[in-house]
Design a protein around this motif. Structure first.
Motif, mmCIF file in Angstrom:
data_model
loop_
_atom_site.group_PDB
_atom_site.id
_atom_site.type_symbol
_atom_site.label_atom_id
_atom_site.label_comp_id
_atom_site.label_asym_id
_atom_site.label_seq_id
_atom_site.Cartn_x
_atom_site.Cartn_y
_atom_site.Cartn_z
ATOM 1 N N TRP A 74 0.858 -1.196 0.198
ATOM 2 C CA TRP A 74 -0.136 0.082 -0.058
ATOM 3 C C TRP A 74 0.841 1.148 0.139
ATOM 4 O O TRP A 74 1.302 1.700 0.956
ATOM 5 C CB TRP A 74 -0.770 0.070 1.164
ATOM 6 C CG TRP A 74 -1.910 1.189 1.081
ATOM 7 C CD1 TRP A 74 -2.190 2.078 0.188
ATOM 8 C CD2 TRP A 74 -3.171 1.256 2.032
ATOM 9 N NE1 TRP A 74 -3.401 2.547 0.424
ATOM 10 C CE2 TRP A 74 -3.882 2.403 1.514
ATOM 11 C CE3 TRP A 74 -3.343 0.808 3.200
ATOM 12 C CZ2 TRP A 74 -5.009 2.910 2.200
ATOM 13 C CZ3 TRP A 74 -4.280 1.163 4.158
ATOM 14 C CH2 TRP A 74 -5.121 2.342 3.555
ATOM 15 N N ASP A 75 1.328 1.509 -1.247
ATOM 16 C CA ASP A 75 2.174 2.618 -1.241
ATOM 17 C C ASP A 75 1.691 4.461 -1.264
ATOM 18 O O ASP A 75 0.434 4.213 -1.279
ATOM 19 C CB ASP A 75 2.955 2.470 -2.413
ATOM 20 C CG ASP A 75 2.470 3.173 -3.857
ATOM 21 O OD1 ASP A 75 2.795 4.071 -4.450
ATOM 22 O OD2 ASP A 75 1.298 2.561 -4.376
ATOM 23 N N GLY A 76 2.536 5.055 -1.241
ATOM 24 C CA GLY A 76 2.095 6.510 -1.337
ATOM 25 C C GLY A 76 2.730 7.382 -0.216
ATOM 26 O O GLY A 76 3.221 8.395 -0.372
ATOM 27 N N ALA A 77 2.818 6.795 1.208
ATOM 28 C CA ALA A 77 3.618 7.478 2.126
ATOM 29 C C ALA A 77 5.015 7.734 1.773
ATOM 30 O O ALA A 77 5.556 8.522 2.514
ATOM 31 C CB ALA A 77 3.213 6.683 3.507
ATOM 32 N N GLN A 78 5.574 6.859 0.965
ATOM 33 C CA GLN A 78 7.061 7.165 0.550
ATOM 34 C C GLN A 78 7.087 8.428 -0.238
ATOM 35 O O GLN A 78 8.282 8.870 -0.489
ATOM 36 C CB GLN A 78 7.627 6.001 0.007
ATOM 37 C CG GLN A 78 7.394 5.671 -1.349
ATOM 38 C CD GLN A 78 5.991 5.201 -1.832
ATOM 39 O OE1 GLN A 78 5.223 4.997 -0.984
ATOM 40 N NE2 GLN A 78 5.591 5.231 -2.934
ATOM 41 N N GLY A 79 6.043 8.968 -1.069
ATOM 42 C CA GLY A 79 6.169 10.054 -1.732
ATOM 43 C C GLY A 79 5.886 9.521 -3.400
ATOM 44 O O GLY A 79 6.150 8.179 -3.677
ATOM 45 N N SER A 80 5.266 10.493 -3.974
ATOM 46 C CA SER A 80 4.887 10.222 -5.377
ATOM 47 C C SER A 80 5.563 11.094 -6.459
ATOM 48 O O SER A 80 5.440 11.032 -7.702
ATOM 49 C CB SER A 80 3.583 10.266 -5.569
ATOM 50 O OG SER A 80 3.016 11.366 -5.314
ATOM 51 N N TRP A 81 6.127 12.303 -6.071
ATOM 52 C CA TRP A 81 6.678 13.232 -6.904
ATOM 53 C C TRP A 81 7.903 12.786 -7.654
ATOM 54 O O TRP A 81 8.812 12.098 -7.364
ATOM 55 C CB TRP A 81 7.071 14.668 -6.202
ATOM 56 C CG TRP A 81 7.879 15.745 -6.992
ATOM 57 C CD1 TRP A 81 7.017 16.537 -7.880
ATOM 58 C CD2 TRP A 81 9.086 16.073 -6.791
ATOM 59 N NE1 TRP A 81 7.830 17.391 -8.387
ATOM 60 C CE2 TRP A 81 9.349 17.375 -7.763
ATOM 61 C CE3 TRP A 81 10.259 16.016 -6.105
ATOM 62 C CZ2 TRP A 81 10.234 18.160 -7.720
ATOM 63 C CZ3 TRP A 81 11.359 17.007 -6.156
ATOM 64 C CH2 TRP A 81 11.209 17.815 -7.022
ATOM 65 N N THR A 82 7.955 12.983 -9.005
ATOM 66 C CA THR A 82 8.814 12.565 -9.794
ATOM 67 C C THR A 82 10.172 13.116 -10.124
ATOM 68 O O THR A 82 11.051 12.794 -10.799
ATOM 69 C CB THR A 82 8.335 12.052 -11.173
ATOM 70 O OG1 THR A 82 7.949 13.426 -11.803
ATOM 71 C CG2 THR A 82 7.000 11.136 -11.264
ATOM 72 N N GLY A 83 10.283 14.306 -9.306
ATOM 73 C CA GLY A 83 11.493 15.005 -9.523
ATOM 74 C C GLY A 83 11.423 16.167 -10.197
ATOM 75 O O GLY A 83 12.512 16.954 -9.993
#
Length: 637
Positions: A74-83
């Protein structure tokens, strides 16, 4: 996690009513700084009892029953911005999904609906990624991030992570915390998250892990600490496994694991992933995906010998020596999906599942904590690979975690479950999803259940770059040989083997189990005072022999020279007359020796029904002063 192109390389709750408050809307309010104690488990979760530990290749619960990790990420809390670009623009986030640094989907479906859908998938556990940045973030997430869960408004990402953990565990799921990234940027290329210490010190990283372990220590269904995701090369340097420098993932994992178990929560499983990538993806230059291959010759020994789980990731578009890139960074090496079924199975064994072989110094459960494919995938090679991979997992009764669990409809077709803005669900539970057949076979395949028989444990000691004192009882006694490199077996194990050079040792509990008497009594032996008259078992050699009724649990060295033997009293009478096992000119080990615990060096090892009672060495000019012989004595009189 899957990425595109060159980026691939380069405490809870005190009553059920409180859980209900998390699953239903509530007025906006700030969360407490730390979770309260966990609520009792849901009735449908009573089939397994935490904490979890390991027996050989299997994970077991507190009753000794098999607990197969059937998981999803269950991802998302690690971040999603591609840079690149504004972080406020969803187009600059992976798959156009702005996670706001919290688990995906909380803007689209209530927690209660999400958890019910998770159960429908047939999973029992969640790998829950987080970033170090998330831990320290102090700003509340915008209301838009939790549209479907207004009771979470006004909370920081960590406080929302708390709420998600509490809801999952109350609903019966096991949760494995996963330090996925340092920053809240999408992983996994040349992105500042290549190593655990990219942009921060190893000490700070380990401090964060102790913080997280303590934070959820009162929730017994938080069962594991997955130390770091896809350790890989940055622009300039590779990670390594055992060189003793600042890029040594083996050493960093050892440090964090022991700190978690001694300072944070002794009940957690420790998950160590192999190395994901080394070298430059250029034809003709060295490059590969080592995965767990280094474990064959250098495995971890934790302060609790029953807490280690190894992990690996497999995606069809990557390969044993393929970064997964297309265009720049692409080589002519085969991808996993290019391999025949037999070739794929051999690679899976060589890169990961060899670790499950019984009786080795590295024997441990293997958790494939990431694999996945798109629901809209039409390529025959990718579809065949997914079927072959899930068949292998099913046939080998493997622990697994699919990537990812939740996504947005129309954005990430890899997700098992996708939700539109109205909260309607799509995905693998729909009849039209081609992945459903393979997923159903995997989640319902025959599996070992019920009690797992206790099995002998063998663990390596390595003083390659410092101490390897893995006994908490020995640690409690302080430094028993100041200035020397010291090694001691984990509590419950005894020393059974040594290498002639290099300072390696082997510990075991086979046949005799835990031999040590209650209490922390121990004897440091630095001379021959305990060698009985007429008992010269290694003529012309210095002999460090344990007192009668004691056995070897450790050793120390100064350079290559033996410095001291560490002995402990036995709880029952031991055998007397022993035999000399020489190993200064060749290996001298039982046929089933537990794997090569000191590759390229001579080794000696007592038999399964013996204990080591002494170490012999010489200081003659021109001779190697390392261990030359062991005194091996029957366990029983």
């Amino acid at each position: 996690m899957p990425t595109i192109g060159f980026a691939r390389l380069v405490k809870y709750l005190t009553a059920p009513a409180v859980v209900l408050a998390l699953l239903t809307p509530a007025p906006t309010a700030g969360a407490a700084d730390a979770p309260a104690q966990a609520a009792p488990p849901a009735a449908d979760a009573a089939a397994w009892q935490p904490p979890l530990s390991t027996r050989g290749r299997y994970i077991v619960d507190a009753q000794g029953n098999r607990f197969r990790l059937k998981s999803a990420n269950w991802d998302g809390a690690q971040g999603s911005w591609t840079g690149s670009g504004s972080t406020a623009d969803p187009a600059n986030h992976h798959a156009g999904q702005n996670s706001y640094g919290i688990p995906l989907g909380l803007d689209r479906a209530p927690l209660g609906q999400l958890l019910a859908d998770f159960h429908a998938l047939g999973i029992n556990s969640i790998r829950l990624p987080f970033s170090n940045e998330m831990i320290h973030a102090t700003a509340a997430v915008p209301d838009a991030a939790v549209t479907a869960n207004p009771q979470l408004r006004g909370r920081t990402p960590l406080q929302i992570y708390d709420a998600v953990v509490a809801a999952l565990t109350q609903d019966g799921f096991a949760v494995v915390l996963n330090n996925h990234t340092n920053t809240s940027r999408w992983c996994c290329g040349v992105d500042g998250n290549e190593r655990w210490n990219s942009g921060q010190t190893t000490g700070r990283w380990a401090d964060d892990w102790v913080f997280m372990a303590r934070r959820y220590a009162d929730d017994p269904r938080v069962v594991g600490a997955d130390l770091y995701n896809e350790v890989r090369r940055d622009v300039l340097d590779d990670p390594n496994w055992g060189l003793g420098d600042d890029h040594d993932w083996y050493a960093a994992a050892q440090l964090a694991a022991d700190r978690i178990l001694t300072e944070g929560n002794p009940d957690l499983l420790i998950v160590v992933e192999g190395i994901n990538w080394t070298g430059l993806p250029v034809d003709g230059l060295p490059h590969e995906r080592p995965t767990l291959a280094p474990v064959r010759t250098l495995s971890h020994t934790l302060v609790d010998a029953h807490k280690l789980v190894y992990s690996a990731h497999f995606y069809g578009y990557t390969g044993p020596r393929h970064s997964g890139a297309t265009g720049i960074g692409e080589t002519h090496d085969p991808r996993y999906q290019d391999l025949t079924r037999d070739q794929l199975y051999q690679v899976l064994t060589d890169q990961a599942f060899f670790v499950t072989a019984a009786g080795q110094h590295y024997t441990a459960p293997v958790w494939i904590s990431e694999f996945g494919v798109g629901g809209n995938e039409t390529g025959a090679a990718a579809r065949t690979w997914f079927g072959n991979l899930t068949d292998y997992f099913a046939d080998h009764d493997a622990d697994f975690a699919y990537w990812p669990l939740v996504g947005w409809e129309g954005h990430d077709d890899w997700a098992l479950l996708r939700y539109d803005t109205a909260g309607r669900r799509y995905g693998i539970l729909d009849q039209g999803d081609w992945r459903g057949t393979a997923w159903s076979r995997l989640t319902t395949s025959a599996s070992l259940t019920g009690p797992v028989a206790p099995t002998a444990v063998r663990r390596m000691l390595a003083t390659d770059h410092g101490d390897s004192v893995q006994s908490l009882r020995v640690r409690a006694g302080g430094d028993w040989d100041p200035g020397a490199s010291k090694a001691a077996c984990p509590d419950g194990l005894r020393l059974t083997g040594l290498s002639h050079t290099g300072g390696r040792g082997l510990c075991s509990d086979e046949t005799g189990g835990d031999l040590r008497a209650p209490g922390n009594a121990q004897t440091v032996v630095t001379d021959e005072r305990h060698v009985p008259s007429g008992g010269d078992w290694a003529g012309g050699y210095t002999k460090l022999q344990c007192p009668a009724g004691q056995f070897l649990i450790g050793y120390s060295r100064r350079g290559e020279r033996v410095s001291a033997a560490l002995c402990a009293p036995a709880r029952t009478p031991l055998g007397g007359a022993g035999r000399t096992v020489w190993f200064d000119r060749s290996d001298n080990r039982p046929a089933d020796g537990g794997g090569d615990f000191a590759q390229g060096r001579y080794k000696g090892q007592c038999a399964a029904d013996e204990y080591a009672a002494g170490i012999a060495f010489t200081t003659r000019l021109g001779s190697t002063p390392g261990p030359a012989a062991l005194l091996c004595t029957p366990l029983r009189p």
